[in-house]
Scaffold this active site. Sequence first.
Site, PDB file in Angstrom:
ATOM      1  N   LYS A  68     -19.998  22.499 -18.001  1.00 50.43           N
ATOM      2  CA  LYS A  68     -18.903  21.535 -18.094  1.00 50.43           C
ATOM      3  C   LYS A  68     -18.056  21.716 -19.350  1.00 50.43           C
ATOM      4  O   LYS A  68     -16.837  21.549 -19.316  1.00 50.43           O
ATOM      5  CB  LYS A  68     -19.457  20.117 -18.018  1.00 50.43           C
ATOM      6  N   GLU A  76     -18.297  12.393 -23.271  1.00 51.54           N
ATOM      7  CA  GLU A  76     -17.026  12.160 -22.597  1.00 51.54           C
ATOM      8  C   GLU A  76     -16.676  10.678 -22.661  1.00 51.54           C
ATOM      9  O   GLU A  76     -17.542   9.817 -22.487  1.00 51.54           O
ATOM     10  CB  GLU A  76     -17.146  12.601 -21.132  1.00 51.54           C
ATOM     11  N   HIS A 124     -24.024   6.862 -10.632  1.00 55.58           N
ATOM     12  CA  HIS A 124     -23.281   8.127 -10.616  1.00 55.58           C
ATOM     13  C   HIS A 124     -23.564   8.985  -9.401  1.00 55.58           C
ATOM     14  O   HIS A 124     -23.125  10.128  -9.330  1.00 55.58           O
ATOM     15  CB  HIS A 124     -23.537   8.931 -11.901  1.00 55.58           C
ATOM     16  N   ARG A 164     -18.922  25.204  -4.638  1.00 59.82           N
ATOM     17  CA  ARG A 164     -19.719  25.231  -3.413  1.00 59.82           C
ATOM     18  C   ARG A 164     -19.109  24.247  -2.419  1.00 59.82           C
ATOM     19  O   ARG A 164     -18.150  23.549  -2.724  1.00 59.82           O
ATOM     20  CB  ARG A 164     -21.163  24.794  -3.712  1.00 59.82           C
TER      21      ARG A 164
END
Length: 611
Positions: free
Chosen positions: A116, A200, A235, A297
Amino acid sequence: MIQSLLIANRGEIACRIIRTASAMGIRTVAVFSDADADALHVRMADQAMHIGPAPARESYLVGDRIIAAAREARAEAIHPGYGFLSENAAFAQAVIDAGIVWVGPRPASITAMGLKDAAKALMQEAGVPVTPGYLGADQSPERLRAEADATGYPVLIKAVAGGGGKGMRRVDDAGDFADMLAGCKREAASSFGDDRVLIEKYIQSPRHIEVQLFGDTHGNVVHLFERDCSLQRRHQKVIEEAPAPGMDAETRAAVCGAAVQAARAVDYVGAGTVEFIADASDGLRADRIWFMEMNTRLQVEHPVTEAITGVDLVEWQLRIASGERLPVTQDELTIQGHAIEARLYAEDPAKGFLPSVGTLEAFDLGDDVRVDTGVEEGAAISPFYDPMIAKLIAHGSDRNEARERLADALDEAVVWPLRTNAGFLVEALDHPDFVSGEVDTGLIAREGEALLPPESPSEEALAAAAAAVAGTTGFAGFRLNAPPRTEGRFLLDDRAVTVAFDPIDEPATDAVLVTEGGQTWRLSPWRVAAGAGGAAADGTILAPMPGRVTAVDVASGMAVTKGQKLVTLEAMKMEHGLIAPYDGTVAAMTVAAGDQVSEGALLVRIEAAEG
């Protein structure tokens, strides 16, 4: 065109790939672990290859065994599905080096987007907006804490190699950062073999918007519009839809254009998804949507895109891997109606969504919507893999039609004796905020118990069921100046209940299944119920399912308070904290971090405080 295909996955996605490949005339090869020897995907395939024991790390995650199976079966190509090794660049390269076609993006693209922090840096260079935070190499707790403080709370700690909500924690206060960081790193190391994290900024009114992409080996890239995956629990996506509610043409063009730009930056080939986070406090606006990550994917939620575009994305994957060009141009792709997907999990919402394992003695999801599943009646749901047992996808001319079709299908879903989240999904689909399209990722967390379905069927449903079994119980009764009516004692699963009902002439059976609101119970004549595991009155804390102890937070003789976390158990890829039922003292501690435990095993015993 590829002539033979090995599917390096299991469950509903393996079945999905086998169906499409078979329709294209491609010979299919399934792989299976000890736990999946009798699985549906194994029986559907033309050939099946055993690859190891039940734990995924000893079978589905062992690339060498999968490549060896492909060679033995003389498979021309390998499709990784999603999850497991689908985003593993080293495995993709090993497949290519073995002279086998890899049905997926180039290994370099997987590497570029797999971490990430590196992916965000790359997107910044490409001019794609990203969320504020810390992407640095210094992983010391002190540096991470300092960066979180500088970013401003709340923040998200996210596993660099993460995905699917694993290895992610929201931190609202600096005082909680250390514990959250430790838990996140443990989960990341367990799920991905990499405990590095990034920081983040947490968006207060977030919407999760993602764009489906496809690229070919001839330099063409198209988007297939956006999906909204904002309805999430911890999440993890719960309900997904396409297109996104409230998305105007200008914002769609900006977001989808940024996604194509991101794909071109990594020379992308095959199916991929670029995920964005939007601050929806003032509606969806192009200047308030930021890049989060790219999944290299196929996604679990790809069927809603298929429904609104009329495209078979798996067929496209196989054609692109065979060297063909994309079959359409961007101008030829249009949105047709609306589609919504719900993920049906074997889990118990009333018990904190603990996974439910066992045999599906009854399993019927109807035929009014598309159902993607890898199980059938009589199948065993094991503790070794993700507890999702099916996806239900409804398509309609507009959003409300799709929503009502999906809610009706879930309402009538029959699954027993395992508990599922079907009733919870019905409540979510009927929630006023979801109905209006005003959904953000915090809706489920805010509503909490309001979305939990009833613990028992309605009086009307119980009365009808009781009448069907009453002939075996010897009940009789009457009421003056009223139709005959009686009360009987029954077992509702393992709970004793008293039900008033009107007797019928021909009772059906010894027991019946009662389905209402997405939940199924078994009503039978009364008998003494067997005891159940859990936190008993004597303070014993039992393992609610098989799993591995990842953390022990107390020791024998320690004083504890009600609600205090005692032990963390990892099962089905998630961590579950077991807490003290009341104030007291740890009288016995029988496990240590790293121990494997079976369902019902004694973990801790708490002696209640006096008074």
